[in-house]
Structure formats: C-alpha cells, structure tokens
Design an enzyme around this catalytic site. Structure first.
Site, short mmCIF file in Angstrom:
data_model
loop_
_atom_site.label_atom_id
_atom_site.label_comp_id
_atom_site.label_asym_id
_atom_site.label_seq_id
_atom_site.Cartn_x
_atom_site.Cartn_y
_atom_site.Cartn_z
N ASP A 35 22.11 3.00 45.64
CA ASP A 35 22.17 4.46 45.53
C ASP A 35 21.32 4.95 44.36
O ASP A 35 21.00 4.19 43.45
CB ASP A 35 23.62 4.89 45.28
CG ASP A 35 24.43 4.93 46.56
OD1 ASP A 35 23.83 4.85 47.64
OD2 ASP A 35 25.66 5.04 46.46
N LYS A 56 21.18 9.35 48.03
CA LYS A 56 21.30 10.70 48.61
C LYS A 56 21.98 11.61 47.60
O LYS A 56 23.17 11.81 47.65
CB LYS A 56 22.06 10.69 49.91
CG LYS A 56 23.29 9.82 49.89
CD LYS A 56 23.96 9.90 51.20
CE LYS A 56 25.18 9.04 51.20
NZ LYS A 56 26.10 9.33 52.21
N MET A 168 30.82 15.94 39.98
CA MET A 168 29.97 16.82 40.79
C MET A 168 30.27 18.29 40.49
O MET A 168 30.33 19.12 41.40
CB MET A 168 30.16 16.52 42.29
CG MET A 168 29.65 15.16 42.68
SD MET A 168 30.03 14.69 44.37
CE MET A 168 31.51 13.71 44.13
#
Ligand code: SAH
Length: 256
Positions: A35, A56, A168
């Site tokens: 990742d 991603k 996030m």
C-alpha cells in the site's frame, strides 16, 4: 514456508517499528503487494521479492479492491509466497479481514501479522499516553471517513470519557469538531494532530476542539495524520524515539 498469503502490518512508517514476525514473512516472500502508506525502507527485508504497488490513497489514483483480491489469488495459485503489506495494522481501517475472508473463501490459507497502528505510534511519539489513570479510562479508534455516509454516534463518543483517536480526519475537521461540540464535549478539550507519525518528518500541532480547524489550517496539516482528542492530548512528557539507532550511544562494554 507453505503456500499461503500473509497479511502483514508494516507499522506506522519507522522501519524499526516492524515486528520480527513481519521481517520473517518479508524474508521469505516471492511477491510483496504494498500500500501507499508503507515505508519502502522496509523492503530491505525482501531484496529478491517482486514488489507490486497496489496503493489507493483517498482522492488519488486507486487500485480497485476486487483487482487486489484477484491478484493475490492468482499469485497464490501460482505457488508464490505472497505478502500483502499494509500500513499500520492490517485490521485497523485496513480491510485486512475483508481480504482474509475473500482468500479463505477461495481456499487459500491466510496468516495475519500485527503491525503497530498509526494512532498508537503517533501518540507515544508525542508523549501522549492514550490511557491515563484517573484521566482517560479507555481509548476509542474511529474513522472520520465512511463510504456509505453513515454517521458515528458522536454524542456517545463525546461523553464516553475515553480518548478519541481519529483516522482519516484531515479533510473532515469541521465535521468532527461540530459533531463533538454538539454532542456535549467542551470547547477547550485538548487536541493533538500528528502528521507522518514515527517518520523523521513527523509534525505535531496542539490545539483545542474549538480551535483545531484554524490551528490545522495555519499549520498546513496534511494527510496522513491522526487526531488525538481528549484530556491526555495536553500531555507531552516522555516522548517516543524515532531515531533509535542514531540516537543510541555506543554501549559502554563495546568501547574498550
Ligand atoms: N491500517 C492503518 C490505517 C490505514 S487508514 C493503521 O493501522 O495505521 C489511513 C489513515 O491512517 C490515514 O488517513 C491517517 O489517518 C492514518 N495514518 C496512517 N499512517 C500514518 C502516519 N504515519 N501518521 C499519521 N497518520 C497515519
């Protein structure tokens, strides 16, 4: 190592926070699917493996999850030892269990290896104890980002008395602030925002719940970052050490 897929946590960034088990898995890997948030420095443990980036990041070019699933399966069926390397811990906002379920459904053995999740590493590096006797009786890890627009129970979080670690959250600061204020959290609750936790370019910004959006703006806070919200976010005592090798003096017994 028999043919199976290893779902491995690469930790928050500092290559020295990799577990010994992760290093062993990397050592034996034929294929390493990584990742974006994985520090490429950890790949020194698999010099002969084929590295397949499948990152991603939110808002950027992305590799569809179904493609990642199929690729893992294809390599495993070719008899390759596959390490699926994820930032932090594979099962903390990492879709590790989804990937594991999918593989086992298709008859592939899976082994999971923990990594240190960014929220824990970031807090420790900044001297913030996420739990503290008499101050914070627990810690809650939440994501501010949902794919289905479902909402967290913010009033319950605001009143839980636990430290909140928000993943996030950089693009959602106003929502997080407003939801917690509306849920009854006090406006001057301490907040720490920690960017690039455990890496040499780690930065931290301290503020309050009411002031965090402005503070983050002035600080130019960027992803990846975690938010630590709670009384403990005012602490900054014994800090973590992200430069262990460089900072450690020669042992006395080695000098003479
Ligand atoms: N599985 C990962 C989390 C992946 S979700 C883990 O356990 O750490 C991605 C989010 O993790 C980012 O948006 C950010 O909030 C957080 N994150 C990951 N690495 C980070 C780092 N080095 N510093 C700060 N936050 C980080």
């Amino acid at each position: 190592m028999s043919v199976k897929v290893w779902l491995v946590g690469a930790g928050p960034g500092d290559p020295e926070l990799l577990t010994l088990k992760a290093v062993k898995a990397l050592n034996q890997a034929d294929i390493v699917m990584i990742d974006d948030l994985v520090n490429p420095a950890v790949l020194e443990h698999c010099p002969d493996a084929r590295i397949v980036p499948v990152g991603k990041r939110g808002g950027c070019r992305s590799t569809p999850q179904a493609f990642i699933h199929r690729l893992m399966l294809r390599y495993a069926r070719q008899g390759k030892c596959v390490v699926r390397l994820k930032g932090g811990d594979p099962c903390i906002f990492g879709r590790g269990s989804e990937e594991a379920d999918w593989l086992t459904t298709h008859g592939i053995e899976v082994e999971m290896v923990n990594g240190i999740t960014a929220g824990l590493a970031g807090a420790t590096n900044c001297g913030i104890p996420l739990t503290l006797r008499g101050v914070a009786r627990g810690v809650t890890l939440v994501t501010a980002h949902t794919q289905d627009d479902s909402s967290l129970n913010w009033p319950a979080l605001a009143q839980s008395g636990t430290t909140l670690v928000v993943y996030m959250g950089v693009a959602k600061l106003p929502e997080v602030r407003d939801s917690l204020l509306a849920g009854g959290m006090r406006a001057d609750m301490p907040v720490a925002m920690i960017e690039n936790a455990s890496l040499p370019h780690q930065r931290e910004c301290r503020s309050t719940l009411a002031g965090m959006q402005q503070a983050a703006h002035d600080f130019q806070l960027k992803s990846p970052a975690i938010l630590v919200i709670g009384e403990v976010a005012a602490q900054q005592q014994v800090r973590g050490c992200s430069q262990f090798v460089a900072a450690t003096p020669e042992p006395v017994w080695a000098q003479g």
